[in-house]
Design a protein around this motif. Sequence first.
Motif, mmCIF file in Angstrom:
data_model
loop_
_atom_site.group_PDB
_atom_site.id
_atom_site.type_symbol
_atom_site.label_atom_id
_atom_site.label_comp_id
_atom_site.label_asym_id
_atom_site.label_seq_id
_atom_site.Cartn_x
_atom_site.Cartn_y
_atom_site.Cartn_z
ATOM 1 N N LEU A 174 0.829 -1.202 0.000
ATOM 2 C CA LEU A 174 0.000 0.000 0.000
ATOM 3 C C LEU A 174 0.869 1.259 0.000
ATOM 4 O O LEU A 174 1.815 1.376 0.775
ATOM 5 C CB LEU A 174 -0.910 -0.002 1.238
ATOM 6 N N ASP A 175 0.545 2.198 -0.869
ATOM 7 C CA ASP A 175 1.197 3.503 -0.899
ATOM 8 C C ASP A 175 0.550 4.359 0.191
ATOM 9 O O ASP A 175 -0.546 4.887 0.016
ATOM 10 C CB ASP A 175 1.010 4.142 -2.281
ATOM 11 N N LEU A 176 1.217 4.467 1.331
ATOM 12 C CA LEU A 176 0.613 5.128 2.491
ATOM 13 C C LEU A 176 0.363 6.616 2.251
ATOM 14 O O LEU A 176 -0.642 7.156 2.714
ATOM 15 C CB LEU A 176 1.504 4.937 3.715
ATOM 16 N N LYS A 177 1.255 7.258 1.516
ATOM 17 C CA LYS A 177 1.049 8.683 1.237
ATOM 18 C C LYS A 177 -0.156 8.897 0.324
ATOM 19 O O LYS A 177 -0.922 9.846 0.514
ATOM 20 C CB LYS A 177 2.318 9.289 0.629
ATOM 21 N N MET A 178 -0.327 8.005 -0.652
ATOM 22 C CA MET A 178 -1.497 8.108 -1.517
ATOM 23 C C MET A 178 -2.771 7.815 -0.729
ATOM 24 O O MET A 178 -3.807 8.461 -0.934
ATOM 25 C CB MET A 178 -1.370 7.150 -2.698
#
Length: 205
Positions: A153-157
């Motif tokens: 998972l792209d946490l910033k996105m």
Amino acid sequence: MNDKFFQLPVEKRERIINAGYHVFGANSYKKSPMSEIAGAAGISKSLLFHYFQNKRELYLYLWDECARITYHYLSEYRCYEQDDLFEMMYRGTQAKMRIMKKYPDMGRFVIKAFYEKDPSVCQDIQENCRKAVSFSADKVFQKLDPYKFIPGLDLKMMYQEMYWASEGYLWEMLQRGDLDVDRVEKDFIRLIDFWKSIYLRKENV
């Protein structure tokens, strides 16, 4: 800004602040006359200009006051002390609902200000927004444990998507004239629960 404003009794200061939120929250910056704000606060226009040199100064003071009030309540609810992102969000929701109950027009003012295009105030508001979002994101990512979330998972996105969804929801409610505090709180809790169900590893839900 005249320091005598801060020497006023708290009740009178809050009456002026709430009057500003009410008028600016109902209209664009350009269509919000100081006379109407003074009338809503129960003071003369000349006295309002005694405290604030012009409309821009009052508007930006109100914006800064929103940030101060919000940070105060987020700290009171210990939002940024939490290790769990969603617990932080639950507490943040509770803090913001309390603010909306005490300052019923502040939410409308913040949303209107965020989308305000008048060049007199637009640049200042957007710069402050960028700093606030960056500050909040830094606080969140200091505590975030990536292993609690689904792999890859792209946490910033994810965080950006949550921010966009929240702003879009509040804008839609404002357009409907439906910023009911209890409904907003219930909807945000449902949103948070939904995000937990799709972003967390199953054992952490």
